[in-house]
Write an enzyme that holds these catalytic residues in place. Sequence first.
Site, PDB file in Angstrom:
ATOM      1  N   ASP A 138       0.829  -1.202   0.000  1.00 40.99           N
ATOM      2  CA  ASP A 138       0.000   0.000   0.000  1.00 40.99           C
ATOM      3  C   ASP A 138       0.868   1.258   0.000  1.00 40.99           C
ATOM      4  O   ASP A 138       2.069   1.224   0.288  1.00 40.99           O
ATOM      5  CB  ASP A 138      -0.922   0.007   1.218  1.00 40.99           C
ATOM      6  N   ASP A 157     -10.820   1.920  -4.165  1.00 38.91           N
ATOM      7  CA  ASP A 157     -11.437   1.567  -2.887  1.00 38.91           C
ATOM      8  C   ASP A 157     -12.955   1.549  -2.995  1.00 38.91           C
ATOM      9  O   ASP A 157     -13.646   1.087  -2.078  1.00 38.91           O
ATOM     10  CB  ASP A 157     -11.023   2.565  -1.805  1.00 38.91           C
TER      11      ASP A 157
END
Length: 729
Positions: free
Chosen positions: A475, A543
């Site tokens: 990430d 997301d």
Amino acid sequence: MNTRLVFLLFASIIATRYNVVAQTMINIETNRTALILETDADSALIFTHFGPRLSHTGDYQQIRGLDKFKPGNDDLYNKREAYTSAGSLTLLEPALSVTHANGDKSVVLHYVSHTIQKIDNNRTLTTIQLEDSRYRLQVTLYYQSYYQEDVIEQWTAISHREKGNIVLNKYASASLTLPGKNFYLKSHHSGWGREMASEEEPLTHGIKTLDAKLGTRTNLLQSSSFMVSLNQPATEDAGEVIAGTLAWTGNFRIDFETFDEYYLRVTAGINNFASNYTLAPGTPFVTPKFIFTYSNQGKGAASQHLQRWARNYQLADGNGERSTLLNNWETTYFDFDDAKLNALIQDTKKLGVDVFLLDDGWFGNKYPRNNANGGLGDWQPNKQKLPNGLVSLARNATTNSVKFGIWIEPEMVNPHSELYEKHPDWVVREPGRKEYYMRNQLVLDLANPAVQDFIYNTVDGLFNEIPGLAFIKWDCNSLIYNAHSPYLENQDHFYVAYVQGWYNILERLRRKHPLTPMMLCAGGGSRVDYGALQYFTEFWPSDNTNAFDRIFIQWEYSYYFPAIALDNHVTDMGKQPIKFRTDVAMMGKLGFDIRVNELAPQDLLFAQQAVKCYNSIKDIIWHGEQYRLQDPYKEKVTSMAYVNSNKDEAVVFNYYVATTYTTTIGLPIKMKGLAPDKQYKIEEINVYPGTKSTIHSTKTYSGDFLMNIGFNPEVSARRTSVVLKVTAI
């Protein structure tokens, strides 16, 4: 004096008297396209043609001169150089701008030589040497062509032999000059949860620039991938179009400048914002690769070129396999312990997927990672949550025939962390200014070799700690604010050195761990480019996992990236039934982020059957040709197909996307990519338990019929998602 010497002397006198210069033509060809460069009377390298490949090579010589009646063709500033330089005749946006050691700004590049190297039966590397002899500045242009994929990579190396350092003020990878009556740019703007929103606009006078200055997550606001239609807007299956993308995981800049009414210059490379690059003598600066392709059969063909190229040459393990998984993030967030995670490992086995992925929150002791406020940078298992460490979880996964994966964000640090306390000199921040946090964190200085070693050792240590580590989710949630490297003496080098440092870490990791799947994640699709994807097997598009929104997001990504690279998870976001959510997630690499133990019995049964169904068709989705059949922006029903290389199997996903209610079952949808003379049967797959399909699988159709008449999947407001398997008989 012999006759040959007399002839050569006479030819030399004539050439000098009448300024005749032998013309050099350089052909860079693929199966269907050709890029033609040639020298002019001043030994400048001129862009002559990029478009269809001609049957007879000699015909390219006739291209120059065809535009002699167009306005402005005799203006020197409009010379269509292959790599434009500032400070002389080029008065438009340059590809190269230099400050010489003596302070002069002028660069005039002349052709010196070129070589053509056949790498293998499919790849050819053309290397062209240019030079400014006055300043002993050398520019090497590289063009690597991929014959079957119809793709060309271009990059540049810049070096010099001046008596002092020079400064590169701009150093693009490539510049293309395209002829046309009109030009239309398809680009993509983004934001968190709304990635790859598409715009198509005419390019009028002036410059249109796509760029990023964010340091990390550089595709957050604007994608570095685009398409340009020539003369008129291209459709999916018709029209001339150039598709391009930059393989650089940092600040980028792509300029589109129209000139002379009939030309467009596309200049692409690293963004020179705050990045004047000081170059010592004898040390080449090599730019990232600009990847581009041409199609005269619409946007669909251009995207297939890029997808094939990516699978075969750029994406890590692009022709390999991928693992399905269950992620704990939306199930537990930071709130978990050994018992919860072991139960989720059992759920992973129950669901039938390959990997259990442990997400954020597993590390930190002095500053436990119980939320986003602390612990980032302290990569030791949290002893309260995981008293038996990661090894115990991994062993339990193995016992249950499940693989184990883990989340990391190694480029970042929380101020509340032991790493921050020990190494404040490792943090990117401007001295004397207030720290600015995004997600309560700061960015580590990857220009510093010590930081590179720390990150490498952190990730490599996980492989040593976790036997059989099978998946890494990497990430990157922060942008770079107050950009300043405590390590670098020259801050103008920071944005470039950061990316080079990151690549160095990944190069080292991939040399030691070449096969482990890794997902590129950055708060969604904020870090998606082929510079990064040479190290990663896949990326996280958004997301936003609402399946309705994901149809549009995944549709736009598909223009540049193959389905095998897209990670799509079934989650609880949105109000669609689990079948709709699962079908959408199948159009790539399938994963789940749901509370398996809370699923209704029929939903659990469907999910289990869906995993088995996906395993039976995933090879077609991952490695087949992708065809966009019906546009979600224009139709009530959208449709996407994947066809295998033998054209004997296809999978077609169909969704109801109307925003106003209708009970109408639409018209037949025309297939693409089948063999006209083959006979096919069609069956509906991934049907929800207890539901009877309306598709009659006993009927047969020719490929010719399916591609010209079509087939109705019978999608409606009551039947919102239909997956079809098309099989030759």
